[in-house]
Design a protein around this motif. Sequence first.
Motif, short mmCIF file in Angstrom:
data_model
loop_
_atom_site.label_atom_id
_atom_site.label_comp_id
_atom_site.label_asym_id
_atom_site.label_seq_id
_atom_site.Cartn_x
_atom_site.Cartn_y
_atom_site.Cartn_z
N PHE A 156 6.76 -31.88 -16.01
CA PHE A 156 5.37 -32.06 -16.47
C PHE A 156 4.80 -30.74 -17.00
O PHE A 156 4.14 -30.71 -18.03
CB PHE A 156 4.50 -32.59 -15.33
CG PHE A 156 3.09 -32.89 -15.74
CD1 PHE A 156 2.74 -34.14 -16.25
CD2 PHE A 156 2.10 -31.92 -15.64
CE1 PHE A 156 1.44 -34.41 -16.65
CE2 PHE A 156 0.79 -32.18 -16.03
CZ PHE A 156 0.46 -33.43 -16.54
N ALA A 157 5.07 -29.65 -16.27
CA ALA A 157 4.56 -28.33 -16.67
C ALA A 157 5.14 -27.92 -18.03
O ALA A 157 4.41 -27.43 -18.91
CB ALA A 157 4.90 -27.28 -15.62
N LEU A 158 6.43 -28.10 -18.21
CA LEU A 158 7.08 -27.71 -19.47
C LEU A 158 6.64 -28.60 -20.62
O LEU A 158 6.45 -28.12 -21.75
CB LEU A 158 8.60 -27.75 -19.31
CG LEU A 158 9.16 -26.68 -18.37
CD1 LEU A 158 10.62 -26.97 -18.02
CD2 LEU A 158 9.03 -25.29 -19.00
N LYS A 159 6.45 -29.88 -20.35
CA LYS A 159 5.94 -30.77 -21.39
C LYS A 159 4.52 -30.37 -21.80
O LYS A 159 4.17 -30.38 -22.99
CB LYS A 159 5.96 -32.22 -20.89
CG LYS A 159 5.52 -33.24 -21.95
CD LYS A 159 5.59 -34.66 -21.39
CE LYS A 159 5.12 -35.67 -22.44
NZ LYS A 159 5.16 -37.07 -21.91
N SER A 160 3.72 -29.98 -20.82
CA SER A 160 2.35 -29.53 -21.11
C SER A 160 2.37 -28.25 -21.95
O SER A 160 1.53 -28.07 -22.83
CB SER A 160 1.59 -29.28 -19.79
OG SER A 160 1.51 -30.47 -19.04
N PRO B 162 0.92 -23.19 -13.67
CA PRO B 162 2.10 -22.46 -13.20
C PRO B 162 2.58 -22.89 -11.82
O PRO B 162 3.76 -22.76 -11.51
CB PRO B 162 1.64 -21.00 -13.21
CG PRO B 162 0.16 -21.03 -13.29
CD PRO B 162 -0.21 -22.28 -13.97
N LEU B 163 1.70 -23.43 -10.97
CA LEU B 163 2.15 -23.88 -9.66
C LEU B 163 3.11 -25.07 -9.77
O LEU B 163 3.98 -25.25 -8.92
CB LEU B 163 0.97 -24.25 -8.77
CG LEU B 163 0.52 -23.10 -7.84
CD1 LEU B 163 -0.27 -22.06 -8.62
CD2 LEU B 163 -0.27 -23.62 -6.68
N ASP B 164 2.95 -25.87 -10.82
CA ASP B 164 3.89 -26.97 -11.04
C ASP B 164 5.25 -26.42 -11.46
O ASP B 164 6.28 -26.89 -10.99
CB ASP B 164 3.35 -27.92 -12.12
CG ASP B 164 2.14 -28.72 -11.64
OD1 ASP B 164 2.05 -28.99 -10.43
OD2 ASP B 164 1.28 -29.04 -12.48
N LEU B 165 5.25 -25.41 -12.32
CA LEU B 165 6.51 -24.81 -12.76
C LEU B 165 7.24 -24.15 -11.60
O LEU B 165 8.46 -24.27 -11.46
CB LEU B 165 6.25 -23.78 -13.87
CG LEU B 165 7.51 -23.11 -14.44
CD1 LEU B 165 8.33 -24.11 -15.24
CD2 LEU B 165 7.14 -21.91 -15.30
N PHE B 166 6.51 -23.45 -10.75
CA PHE B 166 7.11 -22.72 -9.63
C PHE B 166 7.35 -23.59 -8.39
O PHE B 166 7.76 -23.08 -7.36
CB PHE B 166 6.22 -21.53 -9.24
CG PHE B 166 6.34 -20.35 -10.16
CD1 PHE B 166 7.27 -19.35 -9.91
CD2 PHE B 166 5.52 -20.22 -11.27
CE1 PHE B 166 7.40 -18.25 -10.75
CE2 PHE B 166 5.63 -19.12 -12.12
CZ PHE B 166 6.57 -18.14 -11.86
#
Length: 470
Positions: free
Chosen positions: A174-178, A161-165
């Motif tokens: 990258f977060a959404l692809k994961s 979630p830190l990548d998304l935020f």
Amino acid sequence: MEVEKMDENEWKYHGEGNQSLVVSHCQRCVVLRFLKSPPNQNKTPVEILHHLQNIVDFGKHVMKQFFGENYVHHGEIIQLPLDFVRQLCLKIQPERPGKCQGWHQKQASSSCKAFSFPKCGFIPSSSHVSQEIKHKVCRYCMHQHLKVANGKWKRPSKYCPLDLFSGNKQRMHFALKSLLQEAQNNLKIFKNGELIYGCKDDQDCASDWNELARHLKPFFFPSNGLVSGPHCTRTIVKELIHVITMALLSSTDTCRAGDMKTVPISQGRSYCEASAFNKELVRNGKHKLESSGLPRGCLLYKTLQAQMLDMLDIEGLYPLYSRVEQYLEEFPEERSTLQIDGPYNEAFYEKLLDLSLEDDGTVAFALTKVQQYRIAMTAKDCSIMIALSPCLQDECSEHRPVVLTSKSRFTFSVSVLDLDLKPYESIPHQYKLDGEIVNYYLKNVQAKEDPVMSNLFKENEDCTLVLHKV
């Protein structure tokens, strides 16, 4: 819609969590939301109705202040014929993942279904944290390993979630692809109300992506000018991720909490050491993650601000919870005065704005921090939904936001759901769970990873040659 003439055949199963179950109407943008079990077996019907009204009031008078008018749809309470509920329960039972536990409530709101996700978007910086690992690795990434060990999932997700935020588009992509690769229960995609993607743990992600691309191709490439095959699938998934990212970063509303002071994000670490994105940077010799920051008006920013009301971490919060509990043992009649169980009104919201961390030893201070923690936990566990609708350039309204792709354009709306206040009584469970998550990670994950990561850092360290005069 006439309640007396409702037909169970006009409704279909939509999804469920621990507390609620949702069905949607086959033709209209309306959902019915049921509580799966009563709040307390000993409550009277009047008390249960009061509990349900509290749920609606909390969304209406509290969370709407944090997220804004356009983002929160609090719904309303309606009374349904018991026979309709029975028949509906029988109809959807085969589609449910678990056993029907009985329903007790109905809440309706209009909705056009599209996507859902978060979890906590920051690393705690509180001095009350006893284990250093909590200042480096986010709770979500640590919890993944415990869930796999307990058999809930077969493998950990790469989503952090830190990548998304972060607000950094590369990290968000990258977060959404994961999430698309390991959706678990954190992402679902609907097309015209029908579930078309929600990758289960035992499914093949590649075949799921191909099926998803087949569904979405007419929206992203209406002229059918794209060849089929793996390249087509990758291109459509990339376009989808771009659209979701732009919608999440959009600013379409204002709210009172947007200007509310909270703990600055810069005080804590802006990345998680366990993030797969971070590890990839380390392998490539880069040791710094870029964090672009979120636009103040976007929903992710508002969600993060609400999450950061957890300023003490559960370790610092639990003693304050114990202080309130001790007071209630001596003065149980004060529970209603303290507004622990509502009413959730303007006065309740105003108390949440006190961000002081100077403990004066009073019950009032302790209770304020407890209530702020409950708000934060609600924001950490909420769902974000994005509704997309393709439109031609001359069809797009000036009043609706638009996002462009390489071959098409979409109007969109973003909203936040699952905003029931987390129970006061769940705090001891959260405290215990936090210890279990951290201890498991330290014993079974970090101990194995540390030597590997240490070697990676050493391989990429700059060496300086020092020459001495002889």
